[in-house]
Design an enzyme around this catalytic site. Structure first.
Site, PDB file in Angstrom:
ATOM      1  N   ASP A 187       0.222  -8.596   2.717  1.00 35.81           N
ATOM      2  CA  ASP A 187      -1.409  -8.280   2.818  1.00 35.81           C
ATOM      3  C   ASP A 187      -1.398  -9.380   3.404  1.00 35.81           C
ATOM      4  O   ASP A 187      -1.212  -9.966   2.101  1.00 35.81           O
ATOM      5  CB  ASP A 187      -1.161  -7.225   1.488  1.00 35.81           C
TER       6      ASP A 187
ATOM      7  N   SER B 275      -0.502  -2.906  -0.806  1.00 38.88           N
ATOM      8  CA  SER B 275      -2.138  -3.303  -0.568  1.00 38.88           C
ATOM      9  C   SER B 275      -2.442  -4.279  -1.991  1.00 38.88           C
ATOM     10  O   SER B 275      -2.299  -3.582  -3.249  1.00 38.88           O
ATOM     11  CB  SER B 275      -3.178  -2.289  -0.098  1.00 38.88           C
ATOM     12  N   CYS B 276      -3.291  -4.678  -1.789  1.00 42.73           N
ATOM     13  CA  CYS B 276      -4.994  -4.916  -2.865  1.00 42.73           C
ATOM     14  C   CYS B 276      -4.890  -3.803  -3.847  1.00 42.73           C
ATOM     15  O   CYS B 276      -5.997  -2.587  -2.820  1.00 42.73           O
ATOM     16  CB  CYS B 276      -6.176  -5.598  -2.308  1.00 42.73           C
ATOM     17  N   PRO B 277      -4.962  -3.880  -4.842  1.00 37.59           N
ATOM     18  CA  PRO B 277      -5.283  -5.386  -5.907  1.00 37.59           C
ATOM     19  C   PRO B 277      -3.610  -4.852  -6.125  1.00 37.59           C
ATOM     20  O   PRO B 277      -3.662  -6.414  -7.090  1.00 37.59           O
ATOM     21  CB  PRO B 277      -6.279  -4.840  -7.182  1.00 37.59           C
TER      22      PRO B 277
END
Lengths: 156, 75
Positions: free
Chosen positions: B40, B13-15
């Site tokens: 994602d 997931s981010c980042p």
């Protein structure tokens, strides 16, 4: 093109509030920004070698989504904080969100500079040996030397 | 499309997809192409924004079977 700069002031030491500084700093560094984070007050807890004491509490945190509605009287029972922390960490892992340790390491690898507020280190009588090595100690004036030149400056 | 290196960011997931794409590009030569796989959905806009802000070229961005594939040419 001159290098863009970002400064973040990290003042919170809870699990939920620990993420934004490290996420934003690592991302900005990946985008080529020169980044510094100034850790002060409870934000200093994020510089500890051992981050296992960084927790989240449902108490006084009414916006925290809970699997079942939980009255405040229940939230204050012993063990609720540890349980909420465990559940949050499981949720983060399930969604592929990096751990705080990993994000912090990514920041350091990308040359994000960490500055610990000397005054609050002294105020809370923190032992510098409990902090990671890549930390510089300084005051607000030192931080402004960098922050005054930035494109983005955030208070978390 | 030909590529010189691949980075699989599936499940991240981010980042992380962006931060690790940057890392993957670090030891590549100018003009080489990195293929990135991500799950994602936020990576679609982030990868374009990464390219826009870093000067690397996003040559292609496609979706296949719930995965997002990117071809990033190093500046």
């Amino acid at each position: 093109m001159t290098t863009k700069k970002m400064a973040i002031i990290a003042t919170k030491g809870t699990l939920d509030m620990a993420y934004p500084p490290f996420i934003l700093a690592s991302t900005a560094a990946a985008l080529g920004y020169d980044v510094q984070i100034f850790f002060t007050f409870y934000g200093l807890q994020l510089l500890r070698k051992d981050l296992s004491d960084v927790k989240i509490s449902p108490l006084a945190n009414p916006a925290m989504p809970m699997p079942v509605p939980m009255p405040v009287m229940v939230q204050m029972l012993p063990g609720m904080e540890s349980m909420a922390t465990m559940m949050m960490k499981q949720k983060l892992a399930k969604h592929g969100v990096a751990s705080l340790e990993e994000l912090r390491d990514l920041c350091l690898e990308a040359d994000v500079k960490f500055i610990a507020c000397q005054m609050t280190v002294d105020l809370f009588e923190f032992d510098k040996s409990e902090f990671i090595d890549n930390v510089e100690y300084g005051g607000a004036s030192m931080f402004f030397g960098f922050a005054g030149e930035t494109d983005i400056c955030l208070f978390v | 499309m030909n590529f010189d290196k691949e980075f699989d960011a599936s499940g991240m997931s981010c980042p992380l997809p962006i931060v690790k794409t940057k890392k993957a590009l670090a030891d590549m030569a100018s003009g080489q192409v990195l293929r990135v796989i991500a799950t994602d959905c936020g990576a679609v806009k982030d990868m374009q924004a990464f390219a826009d802000q870093t000067g690397n070229t996003l040559m292609a961005s496609e979706e296949a079977g719930g995965k997002y594939i990117f071809f990033m040419k190093k500046k």
